[in-house]
Design an enzyme around this catalytic site. Structure first.
Site, PDB file in Angstrom:
ATOM      1  N   SER A 143       0.868  -1.178   0.000  1.00  0.00           N
ATOM      2  CA  SER A 143       0.000   0.000   0.000  1.00  0.00           C
ATOM      3  C   SER A 143       0.903   1.226   0.000  1.00  0.00           C
ATOM      4  CB  SER A 143      -0.822  -0.010   1.299  1.00  0.00           C
ATOM      5  OG  SER A 143      -1.439   1.239   1.518  1.00  0.00           O
ATOM      6  N   TYR A 156      -1.830  -1.669  10.429  1.00  0.00           N
ATOM      7  CA  TYR A 156      -1.805  -1.740   8.960  1.00  0.00           C
ATOM      8  C   TYR A 156      -0.517  -1.123   8.416  1.00  0.00           C
ATOM      9  CZ  TYR A 156      -3.745  -1.321   4.187  1.00  0.00           C
ATOM     10  OH  TYR A 156      -3.984  -1.414   2.829  1.00  0.00           O
TER      11      TYR A 156
END
Ligand code: NAD
Length: 261
Positions: A143, A156
């Site tokens: 990401s 995350y």
């Protein structure tokens, strides 16, 4: 067809980015193992449609990416049915948004297990065969949060930064064996994972859900549009193809300019 006679495992491919990548791989002639959760009838119809439409073998494994034993069993299934695993896409991922001091321990553990450790376990399971054949492609889906941080996403962001580090190490370690390992760092893509975050982000930031897309999600994404699943799938096809042979240990952004600010 760029992936003819290749076989691939794409984790988290019952939905979103993973499904887009699995579809693009099948279109390029690869046999594909689908993985992920969801309604079993819907998964079966996706599996059989891909198989019929592209004339390749498509398998499904419901292995839980939080469970190393199930990850190994999935790799064994693909090897037994396809004869080999040439390409692995570590894509399965979950999100949890909360202030760090309220972040539930079990959410931290599951985000790290599914978003990061699963990639280690799958890489470990498939690399011996790739080394023997002197050909392999490992594509991680991290990401923009593998390169930069946002508040309330401690687990995350930690897992995705870890994925970039894992990708660099594995890429360097296996470069002389004809195996590449790269990590894609997408900006926001409108998938079920993101749809679910809108309400949570609104709560965490104390703003209205309708303001989350403009003021939080796309605030740094200079293009001011979500990245498309098809765009990411085309990049994954390139990385998995012979043309991607010299590209390894890279973290590749597709984020509308977000991380270049
Ligand atoms: P999604 O929720 O649409 O899909 C996630 C997939 O992972 C599904 O198939 C789901 O069943 C599967 N999955 C979840 N937990 C699993 C588990 N324990 N075992 C096996 N499969 C599991 O999400 P998406 O947006 O397509 O995300 C895919 C990847 O892309 C994730 O790693 C995510 O972090 C990353 N990503 C997404 C975005 C975005 O904006 N959507 C941006 C950057 C990175």
């Amino acid at each position: 067809m760029q992936l003819k006679q290749k076989s691939a495992i794409v984790t988290g491919s019952t939905s979103g980015i993973g499904l887009g990548i699995a579809r693009a791989f099948a279109e390029q002639g690869a046999d594909v193992l689908l993985n992920g959760f969801g309604n079993l009838d819907e998964i079966e119809s996706t599996r059989s449609e891909l198989q019929r439409e592209f004339g390749v073998q498509v398998l499904y494994s419901g292995a839980d990416m939080g469970r190393p034993d199930q990850i190994r069993a999935m790799a064994e299934l693909a090897t037994a049915r396809f004869g080999k695993v040439d390409i692995v896409v570590n894509n399965a991922g979950i999100q949890h948004v909360a202030p760090v001091e309220q972040f539930p321990d079990e959410k931290w553990d599951s985000v790290l297990a599914i978003n990061l450790s699963s990639a280690f376990h799958l890489i470990k399971a498939v690399v011996p065969g790739m080394k023997q054949r002197r050909w392999g492609r490992i594509v991680n889906v991290a990401s923009a949060h593998g390169l930069t941080a946002s508040p309330f996403k401690s687990a995350y962001v930690a897992a995705k930064h870890g994925m970039v580090g894992l990708g660099k190490t594995v890429g360097i370690e296996l470069a002389e064996f004809g195996i590449t390992c790269n990590t894609i760092c997408p900006g926001y893509v409108k998938t079920p994972l993101v749809e679910k975050q809108i309400a949570d982000q609104a709560k965490a930031h104390g703003i209205k859900p309708e303001d989350v897309v403009r003021d939080v999600m796309l605030v740094h994404q200079a293009r001011k549009e979500f990245v498309k699943v098809e765009e990411l799938a085309a990049l994954a096809v390139f990385l998995a193809s012979d043309a991607g042979a010299s590209m390894t240990a890279a973290a590749i952004t597709m984020d509308g300019g977000w991380t270049q600010h």
